[in-house]
Design a protein around this motif. Structure first.
Motif, short mmCIF file in Angstrom:
data_model
loop_
_atom_site.label_atom_id
_atom_site.label_comp_id
_atom_site.label_asym_id
_atom_site.label_seq_id
_atom_site.Cartn_x
_atom_site.Cartn_y
_atom_site.Cartn_z
N GLN A 166 0.82 -1.21 0.00
CA GLN A 166 0.00 0.00 0.00
C GLN A 166 0.86 1.26 0.00
O GLN A 166 0.42 2.32 -0.46
CB GLN A 166 -0.92 0.01 1.22
CG GLN A 166 -2.01 -1.06 1.16
CD GLN A 166 -2.99 -0.93 2.30
OE1 GLN A 166 -2.69 -0.37 3.35
NE2 GLN A 166 -4.19 -1.44 2.10
N PHE A 167 2.07 1.15 0.54
CA PHE A 167 2.97 2.31 0.56
C PHE A 167 3.85 2.34 -0.68
O PHE A 167 4.06 3.38 -1.29
CB PHE A 167 3.85 2.28 1.81
CG PHE A 167 4.84 3.42 1.88
CD1 PHE A 167 4.46 4.65 2.40
CD2 PHE A 167 6.15 3.26 1.44
CE1 PHE A 167 5.36 5.71 2.47
CE2 PHE A 167 7.06 4.31 1.50
CZ PHE A 167 6.66 5.54 2.02
N SER A 168 4.38 1.19 -1.03
CA SER A 168 5.34 1.12 -2.12
C SER A 168 4.71 0.49 -3.35
O SER A 168 4.43 -0.70 -3.39
CB SER A 168 6.56 0.29 -1.68
OG SER A 168 7.56 0.32 -2.65
N ARG A 169 4.45 1.33 -4.34
CA ARG A 169 3.83 0.87 -5.59
C ARG A 169 4.72 1.19 -6.79
O ARG A 169 4.21 1.54 -7.85
CB ARG A 169 2.46 1.49 -5.74
CG ARG A 169 1.49 1.12 -4.61
CD ARG A 169 0.14 1.77 -4.78
NE ARG A 169 -0.76 1.41 -3.70
CZ ARG A 169 -2.01 1.86 -3.57
NH1 ARG A 169 -2.49 2.70 -4.50
NH2 ARG A 169 -2.77 1.49 -2.55
N GLY A 170 6.01 1.09 -6.59
CA GLY A 170 6.93 1.31 -7.69
C GLY A 170 7.58 2.67 -7.71
O GLY A 170 8.48 2.92 -8.52
N GLU A 171 7.13 3.61 -6.84
CA GLU A 171 7.76 4.92 -6.81
C GLU A 171 9.20 4.81 -6.33
O GLU A 171 9.54 3.97 -5.51
CB GLU A 171 6.99 5.86 -5.86
CG GLU A 171 5.51 6.02 -6.18
CD GLU A 171 4.65 5.06 -5.40
OE1 GLU A 171 3.45 5.36 -5.22
OE2 GLU A 171 5.17 3.99 -4.97
N LYS A 172 10.05 5.67 -6.84
CA LYS A 172 11.46 5.66 -6.45
C LYS A 172 11.60 6.28 -5.06
O LYS A 172 11.16 7.40 -4.82
CB LYS A 172 12.30 6.45 -7.45
CG LYS A 172 13.81 6.42 -7.19
CD LYS A 172 14.36 5.02 -7.39
CE LYS A 172 15.88 4.98 -7.32
NZ LYS A 172 16.51 5.65 -8.47
N THR A 173 12.20 5.52 -4.15
CA THR A 173 12.39 5.99 -2.78
C THR A 173 13.88 6.07 -2.46
O THR A 173 14.62 5.09 -2.65
CB THR A 173 11.72 5.06 -1.75
OG1 THR A 173 10.32 4.96 -2.05
CG2 THR A 173 11.89 5.59 -0.34
N LEU A 174 14.30 7.22 -1.99
CA LEU A 174 15.67 7.40 -1.51
C LEU A 174 15.66 7.27 0.00
O LEU A 174 15.00 8.04 0.69
CB LEU A 174 16.22 8.76 -1.91
CG LEU A 174 17.55 9.18 -1.26
CD1 LEU A 174 18.67 8.20 -1.62
CD2 LEU A 174 17.93 10.61 -1.66
N VAL A 175 16.37 6.26 0.51
CA VAL A 175 16.51 6.06 1.95
C VAL A 175 17.86 6.64 2.37
O VAL A 175 18.91 6.23 1.86
CB VAL A 175 16.43 4.57 2.34
CG1 VAL A 175 16.61 4.41 3.84
CG2 VAL A 175 15.11 3.96 1.89
N ILE A 176 17.83 7.59 3.28
CA ILE A 176 19.06 8.20 3.79
C ILE A 176 19.23 7.73 5.22
O ILE A 176 18.41 8.02 6.09
CB ILE A 176 19.02 9.73 3.72
CG1 ILE A 176 18.88 10.19 2.27
CG2 ILE A 176 20.26 10.33 4.36
CD1 ILE A 176 18.74 11.70 2.12
N ALA A 177 20.30 6.97 5.48
CA ALA A 177 20.57 6.42 6.80
C ALA A 177 21.76 7.14 7.43
O ALA A 177 22.83 7.21 6.82
CB ALA A 177 20.84 4.92 6.71
#
Length: 315
Positions: free
Chosen positions: A28-39
């Motif tokens: 429901q949150f992730s439907r193929g959109e590009k996500t940048l995770v900054i750790a």
């Protein structure tokens, strides 16, 4: 172009990485959109490359706080062209500094704070200011690793809501169960069904927390409360704040807390006057609330005696 940012903060091993991965794994949150995770830190839990790849995400790390700056952050956006950012922020770094360093096109959609409940007392005693700063700006605080029946939720509520009355709270237990907020109404030392609801001096702190957290249950009810007249630059003409000075987290952190009062007679009273206000509670959009908040439409404002204690506490 505005970039939506979901910020996760909390001390090391508080559950931030696990939450991010569970969210990325949620269809429901992730439907193929590009996500940048900054750790901004690396704990025992590492990002699963299978989840990162399947959710069309990429992870970038910052180990040094000095490297977390507008230039480097903007460069990452240009490099990856993400639709959104999930920021796992180092709990030992200042969120106030982060707000200054964040690119201007970053829009913080939600700020989550994670706390290992088994270590909460240690954090409170040794890292109180960092803990308080994070609570003050977060939208929701998640207490995890909770033992069923061993969580003093009312004490947590007093501490957390004193710093941020609008924050939501969740409790995640070691048995896997999750509880949102509080079950049922908390007992108050005053009758919320009285007409008018009487708030005596000693109850001001609990009333302030409750009306800011549960404003709907006070709407259209009559109330009588005593406090000091206070005005700030963001208080409009025709209003003042019925207020008390409160100790939020420590002796060095004393601030004014209170609720807006609207009255054509407000000019008759100067800042610092002690008054008793009787009126009906409504809700208005006001700058001092940064949105909707409770307002007392005063029917009566009369001078009253000063409270025995200068400070109000949240217990």
């Amino acid at each position: 172009m505005e970039i939506p940012v979901y910020l996760m903060t909390g001390f090391l091993e508080s559950g931030k990485t696990t939450f991010i991965q569970d969210t990325l794994n949620d269809k429901q949150f992730s439907r193929g959109e590009k996500t940048l995770v900054i750790a901004c830190e690396q704990g025992e839990v590492e990002f699963d490359e299978r989840i990162i790849k399947a959710s069309n995400s990429v992870v970038e790390y910052f180990e040094d706080e000095d490297d977390f700056n507008p230039e480097n952050l903007t460069a990452l956006i240009k490099k990856h062209k993400p639709t959104r950012v999930m920021l796992e922020y180092n709990g030992m770094w200042s969120l106030r500094d982060m707000a200054v360093k964040a690119p201007k096109d970053w829009i913080f959609y939600q700020i989550f704070m994670f706390v290992d409940y088994s270590r909460f007392e240690m954090y409170l005693n040794n890292m109180r200011q960092l803990l308080s700063d994070d609570i003050a700006v977060s939208d929701i605080v998640i207490f995890n690793r909770c033992e069923p029946g061993k969580v003093d939720k009312l004490r947590l509520r007093r501490i957390v809501k004193a710093l941020n009355p609008r924050i939501d709270m969740m409790f995640e237990y070691v048995d896997g169960s999750v509880e949102q907020g509080f079950q049922g109404d908390d007992e108050m030392p005053f009758d919320v069904n009285a007409d008018p609801i009487e708030i005596v001096h000693d109850d001001f702190g609990l009333w302030y927390i409750d009306i800011m957290s549960n404003a709907p249950r006070y709407k259209n009810k009559n109330i009588r409360v005593r406090g000091m007249v206070f005005r700030a630059t963001n208080v409009p003409k025709g209003y003042f704040v019925i207020s008390r000075r409160a100790m939020t987290c420590c002796a060095d952190d004393i601030q004014v807390v209170g609720i807006l009062v609207k009255s054509p007679d407000e000019k008759k009273f100067k800042d610092g006057d002690w008054v008793e206000v009787t009126g009906n509670v409504t809700a208005e959009k006001q700058a001092c609330y940064k949105g909707m908040g409770p307002v007392i439409l005063a029917d009566s404002i009369v001078p009253t005696e000063k409270a025995d204690s200068e400070l109000v506490y949240f217990n």
